[in-house]
Motif scaffolding. Structure first.
Motif, short mmCIF file in Angstrom:
data_model
loop_
_atom_site.label_atom_id
_atom_site.label_comp_id
_atom_site.label_asym_id
_atom_site.label_seq_id
_atom_site.Cartn_x
_atom_site.Cartn_y
_atom_site.Cartn_z
N LEU A 53 53.89 36.17 39.62
CA LEU A 53 53.70 37.62 39.54
C LEU A 53 53.36 38.02 38.11
O LEU A 53 54.08 37.70 37.17
CB LEU A 53 55.00 38.33 39.95
N GLN A 54 52.25 38.73 37.95
CA GLN A 54 51.83 39.19 36.64
C GLN A 54 50.81 40.31 36.81
O GLN A 54 50.14 40.40 37.84
CB GLN A 54 51.22 38.05 35.83
N PRO A 55 50.68 41.21 35.81
CA PRO A 55 49.64 42.24 35.91
C PRO A 55 48.26 41.61 35.87
O PRO A 55 48.10 40.53 35.27
CB PRO A 55 49.88 43.07 34.64
N PRO A 56 47.25 42.26 36.47
CA PRO A 56 47.34 43.52 37.23
C PRO A 56 47.83 43.26 38.66
O PRO A 56 47.47 42.25 39.27
CB PRO A 56 45.88 44.01 37.23
N PHE A 57 48.69 44.16 39.16
CA PHE A 57 49.29 43.99 40.49
C PHE A 57 48.46 44.69 41.55
O PHE A 57 48.02 45.82 41.35
CB PHE A 57 50.71 44.57 40.51
N PRO A 58 48.26 44.04 42.70
CA PRO A 58 47.54 44.72 43.80
C PRO A 58 48.34 45.90 44.31
O PRO A 58 49.57 45.86 44.36
CB PRO A 58 47.42 43.62 44.86
N GLY A 59 47.64 46.96 44.66
CA GLY A 59 48.30 48.13 45.25
C GLY A 59 49.20 48.89 44.32
O GLY A 59 50.09 49.64 44.76
#
Length: 463
Positions: free
Chosen positions: A120-126
């Protein structure tokens, strides 16, 4: 250099936003912000996001209800957050402690935590669905200073997104408040850290007398269109573990190789590679702005920033170089300039910034031909436990800072898909420049030929 599950699509069902007010009586008063807090470059809302797994020990507890109740109780201690900003004479900001409360949204999503991927890391979907911009809520004056959204996931985990009006607190101040919420959520009677307002510590002197050059606030015309529209940008995140940091460090001069911090090594590298990628004219002046926290600084006694202070206590010192020098010189040149810029910051530097703010009408830091790096690896977002354990990811929700695209990156603590601890840095650049940046960074990630024997030891000490 992996990205998130960018193609992930899901639906979020939100309840109407509500105001959560303090759980008990709070003082009604007007509290002035510091002259560091209300500078133009901090007058925006900044989002952070926390992802939590299902925890069987929590039984059927509803995370939205738990967090909402804890926020209400924390606001008794941090009651200025429940107020609204007003602007006084000379663009001075003050918080009217009205007790009106903070925005809170309860939501459900038809997606499981694992669908977001292992890393998990930016950019995040939604993201726009996970931290919904309630219409009319993102102004500076007269709007809620915090917005919470708790989104329950299909797997039993949840996502907590928080949006903060940056003039009220920096990353460490926000984590201090969220730690209070977390402690109360876990059953504590009161927060373990007593909040300290004391914004007068960082007020300008009378008369103002700046004692530093403060080139971070230079007025620079954008004559060559260097601020690029966000639509034209490519977004990538780059992982730097012990091996990567050691490889970059191997390119430094021997003395600097030992003395430079990981932040200085990475920031100097990003500045150099980014400048080469953007290919400005050789005589263009480039700026590397470093966020430096003044807490625990050089000065002790009454002048020091006290424990529990949750206002903005950082400066934007800047390294400056002509583009041609930055591109042509070895990496040590950039890292040394970053190191020198950072070393200036202490409480006296902060007072000088406050003086400059009042003297010059609270200017924005320079964004033309500038790049800004903010290290949140030690801020503590990854330690926030509301009863469901530590987050899978905790920290900035986006790669950039403020409303200006492509001029800023966060250094975020991260564990990659192989279980290696390191730092992930989101980067935003025009498409062709991103390709060149990857190429230039690739050169630095190959260890210098003169240190093959030292390399294993350097990996062990890199992070």
């Amino acid at each position: 250099m992996a990205g998130p599950a960018a193609s992930l699509r899901f639906t979020v069902r939100r309840k109407a936003a509500e105001l959560v007010t303090p759980a008990g009586p709070t003082p009604r008063e007007l509290k002035r912000l510091s002259d560091i807090d209300d500078q133009d470059g901090l007058r925006f809302h900044i989002p952070v996001i926390q992802f939590y797994r299902r925890d069987a020990s929590m039984g059927g507890s509803d995370p939205a209800a738990v967090v909402r109740d804890a926020v209400a109780r924390a606001l008794v201690h941090y009651y200025p957050f429940a107020g609204r900003l007003r602007e006084l004479e000379g663009r001075k900001l003050a918080v009217d402690c009205t007790g009106e409360g903070v925005l809170f949204i309860e939501a459900d999503a038809d997606v499981r935590l694992e669908h977001f991927g292992d890393a998990l890391q930016p950019p995040f979907p939604g993201l726009e669905e996970l931290i919904f911009d309630v219409p009319g809520s993102s102004e500076v004056l007269g709007t809620p200073l915090l917005l919470f959204q708790v989104t329950r996931l299909a797997c039993g985990g949840f996502i907590l997104a928080v949006r903060l009006m940056h003039t009220m607190a920096d990353a460490q101040g926000l984590v201090q408040f969220l730690s209070a919420v977390a402690e109360l959520a876990r059953g504590a009677a009161a927060p373990s850290v007593r909040p300290v307002w004391d914004r007068e510590l960082l007020e300008a002197r009378n008369p103002p007398r700046p004692g530093f050059a403060h080139r971070e606030y230079d007025e620079v015309p954008d004559t060559k269109g260097t601020i690029v529209p966000l639509d034209d940008m490519a977004h990538r995140s780059f992982f730097f573990g012990a091996r990567e940091v050691a490889a970059i460090r191997s390119h430094l001069a021997p003395g600097l190789r030992k003395r430079a911090t990981t932040f200085e090594v990475l920031t100097g590298s990003l500045w150099k590679c980014r400048t080469v990628a953007l290919a400005p004219d050789a005589d263009e002046v480039m700026r590397m702005i470093c966020i430096v926290n003044a807490r625990g600084g050089k000065q002790g006694g009454a002048s020091a920033i006290p424990a529990g202070y949750y206002g903005n206590a950082f400066a934007f010192p800047v390294a400056v170089s002509a583009s041609g020098d930055l591109c042509a010189n070895p990496l040590s040149y950039a890292v040394k300039l970053v190191k020198e810029a950072k070393s200036e910051v202490d409480v006296e530097y902060m007072r000088s910034v406050a003086d400059l703010m009042v003297q010059r009408g609270r200017p924005h830091f320079t964004v033309v031909r500038a790049y800004l790096a903010s290290d949140v690896t030690k801020a503590g977002f990854g330690d926030l436990d509301f009863g469901w354990g530590r987050p899978v990811y905790g920290g900035p929700a986006k790669g950039g800072v403020g409303a200006i695209p492509g001029v800023a990156s966060f250094l975020i603590p991260f564990k990659n898909g192989k279980g290696e601890d390191g730092i992930v840095i989101p980067m935003c650049l025009p498409g062709p420049a991103m390709d060149k940046f990857v190429e230039e960074m690739g050169k630095l990630l190959r260890p210098a030929v003169d240190v093959p024997d030292m390399f294993p030891a350097m990996i062990k000490s890199a992070l």
